[in-house]
Design a protein around this motif. Structure first.
Motif, PDB file in Angstrom:
ATOM      1  N   TYR A 188       0.837  -1.186   0.000  1.00  0.00           N
ATOM      2  CA  TYR A 188       0.000   0.000   0.000  1.00  0.00           C
ATOM      3  C   TYR A 188       0.875   1.240   0.000  1.00  0.00           C
ATOM      4  CZ  TYR A 188      -3.700  -3.177   1.531  1.00  0.00           C
ATOM      5  OH  TYR A 188      -4.605  -4.211   1.631  1.00  0.00           O
ATOM      6  N   GLN A 237       0.689   5.120   1.333  1.00  0.00           N
ATOM      7  CA  GLN A 237      -0.082   5.982   2.221  1.00  0.00           C
ATOM      8  C   GLN A 237       0.435   7.407   2.141  1.00  0.00           C
ATOM      9  OE1 GLN A 237      -0.130   5.176   6.530  1.00  0.00           O
ATOM     10  NE2 GLN A 237      -2.241   5.896   6.615  1.00  0.00           N
ATOM     11  N   GLY A 270      -4.817   8.765   1.616  1.00  0.00           N
ATOM     12  CA  GLY A 270      -5.048   7.640   2.514  1.00  0.00           C
ATOM     13  C   GLY A 270      -4.255   6.417   2.090  1.00  0.00           C
ATOM     14  N   LEU A 271      -4.797   5.237   2.392  1.00  0.00           N
ATOM     15  CA  LEU A 271      -4.143   3.966   2.069  1.00  0.00           C
ATOM     16  C   LEU A 271      -4.610   3.491   0.699  1.00  0.00           C
ATOM     17  CD1 LEU A 271      -4.394   2.161   5.490  1.00  0.00           C
ATOM     18  CD2 LEU A 271      -2.382   2.003   4.050  1.00  0.00           C
ATOM     19  N   GLN A 272      -3.706   3.474  -0.249  1.00  0.00           N
ATOM     20  CA  GLN A 272      -4.042   3.058  -1.610  1.00  0.00           C
ATOM     21  C   GLN A 272      -3.387   1.715  -1.912  1.00  0.00           C
ATOM     22  OE1 GLN A 272      -5.854   5.270  -4.035  1.00  0.00           O
ATOM     23  NE2 GLN A 272      -6.447   6.036  -2.029  1.00  0.00           N
ATOM     24  N   PHE A 273      -4.192   0.777  -2.377  1.00  0.00           N
ATOM     25  CA  PHE A 273      -3.716  -0.566  -2.694  1.00  0.00           C
ATOM     26  C   PHE A 273      -2.837  -0.542  -3.938  1.00  0.00           C
ATOM     27  CE2 PHE A 273      -3.926  -5.107  -2.975  1.00  0.00           C
ATOM     28  CZ  PHE A 273      -4.084  -5.416  -4.318  1.00  0.00           C
ATOM     29  N   GLU A 308      -1.077  -7.233  -4.713  1.00  0.00           N
ATOM     30  CA  GLU A 308      -1.027  -8.358  -3.795  1.00  0.00           C
ATOM     31  C   GLU A 308      -0.344  -9.523  -4.480  1.00  0.00           C
ATOM     32  OE1 GLU A 308      -4.695 -10.352  -2.914  1.00  0.00           O
ATOM     33  OE2 GLU A 308      -3.774 -11.622  -1.390  1.00  0.00           O
ATOM     34  N   ASN A 326      -3.596  -9.317  -7.744  1.00  0.00           N
ATOM     35  CA  ASN A 326      -4.398  -8.141  -8.036  1.00  0.00           C
ATOM     36  C   ASN A 326      -3.498  -6.925  -8.067  1.00  0.00           C
ATOM     37  OD1 ASN A 326      -6.622  -6.581  -8.559  1.00  0.00           O
ATOM     38  ND2 ASN A 326      -7.712  -7.100  -6.679  1.00  0.00           N
ATOM     39  N   LYS A 327      -3.940  -5.906  -8.774  1.00  0.00           N
ATOM     40  CA  LYS A 327      -3.141  -4.697  -8.914  1.00  0.00           C
ATOM     41  C   LYS A 327      -4.046  -3.484  -8.773  1.00  0.00           C
ATOM     42  CE  LYS A 327       0.556  -2.954 -11.945  1.00  0.00           C
ATOM     43  NZ  LYS A 327       0.456  -1.555 -11.562  1.00  0.00           N
ATOM     44  N   GLY A 328      -3.566  -2.464  -8.088  1.00  0.00           N
ATOM     45  CA  GLY A 328      -4.314  -1.227  -7.947  1.00  0.00           C
ATOM     46  C   GLY A 328      -4.096  -0.310  -9.139  1.00  0.00           C
ATOM     47  N   ASN A 329      -4.634   0.883  -9.035  1.00  0.00           N
ATOM     48  CA  ASN A 329      -4.561   1.840 -10.142  1.00  0.00           C
ATOM     49  C   ASN A 329      -3.306   2.690 -10.071  1.00  0.00           C
ATOM     50  OD1 ASN A 329      -7.070   0.969 -11.152  1.00  0.00           O
ATOM     51  ND2 ASN A 329      -8.139   2.298  -9.698  1.00  0.00           N
ATOM     52  N   LEU A 341       3.657   0.747   2.750  1.00  0.00           N
ATOM     53  CA  LEU A 341       3.362  -0.264   3.756  1.00  0.00           C
ATOM     54  C   LEU A 341       3.187  -1.621   3.103  1.00  0.00           C
ATOM     55  CD1 LEU A 341       0.782   1.891   5.700  1.00  0.00           C
ATOM     56  CD2 LEU A 341       2.848   0.943   6.731  1.00  0.00           C
TER      57      LEU A 341
END
Lengths: 115, 111
Positions: free
Chosen positions: A35, A37, A42-45, A48, A56-59, A90
């Motif tokens: 993540y 931060q 805030g906390l952005q993914f 994983e 999975n992947k965030g943006n 994190l």
């Protein structure tokens, strides 16, 4: 049991450089999530990993990448650093992937400053 | 899209009870978690609700209503050390499944 460890704890880099952050999960945990931060977002993914596979992947742009080793340790890499990449990164581990990630254990984070 | 709403700040006095609400909008919802983060520290897991109802862990309780897309964290007998940020997070099956965090609620406990 030892907790999640992250190295380094603090890092200062210059724009355009690249950086590699390391995470060692709790023993027996097979899933590692990353993540970013920042005060405004805030906390952005980020992503994983489970059993050495990205689940999975965030943006985030392709400059952000990661991998997981057979011992579940994980690294994330950021290439061509930008000022906006300054953040607390994190790492969190959980026993399983998927819904098991509802109960995650976080490391202390790596504070990255890009100048 | 997916979103979580929680108050940005809450103030309470030592010994009091405080409730931090979280409303979410997401499809493929599986469960709601709560995390605590002290200034400069790492988030720590507090509780998880997969089913409707109340889960109690010592001074902390968490509630979920799936029909209302709503949950809350209840902190009783507040102590100064409870001053921290509290995040709700939902797991969504959509987009491959991931944990989505709210923006956090900063709790200040006054003497």
């Amino acid at each position: 049991k030892a907790g999640v460890t992250q190295t380094p704890r603090y890092l200062i880099k210059t724009r355009g450089q690249q950086v590699t952050l390391s995470c060692s999960p709790i023993s027996g945990h097979r899933s590692v999530s990353w993540y970013q931060q920042t005060p405004g977002q805030g906390l952005q993914f980020l992503f994983e990993y489970f059993s050495e596979t990205q689940r999975n992947k965030g943006n985030f742009p392709g400059r952000f990448s990661g991998r997981q080793f057979s011992n579940s340790r994980s690294e994330m890499n950021v290439s061509t650093l930008e000022l906006g990449d300054s953040a607390l990164y994190l790492c969190a581990s959980s026993l399983e992937s998927g819904t098991g990630s509802l109960e995650q254990y976080f490391g202390p984070g790596t504070r990255l400053t890009v100048t | 899209g997916q979103s979580l709403e929680q108050p940005s700040e809450v103030t309470a006095v030592e010994g009091a009870i405080v409730q931090i609400n979280c409303t979410y909008q997401t499809s493929g919802f599986y469960g709601l978690s709560w995390y605590q983060q002290h200034d400069g520290g790492a988030p720590t897991f507090l509780s998880y609700n997969g089913l409707d109802g109340l889960e109690e862990t010592g001074r902390f309780s968490s509630f979920l209503s799936r029909s209302d897309s709503y949950g809350y964290l209840l902190l009783q007998e507040l102590q100064m050390k409870d001053s921290a940020s509290y995040f709700c997070a939902v797991y969504s099956y959509n987009q491959g499944g991931k944990l989505i965090f709210g923006q956090g609620t900063e709790l200040s406990v006054k003497p």
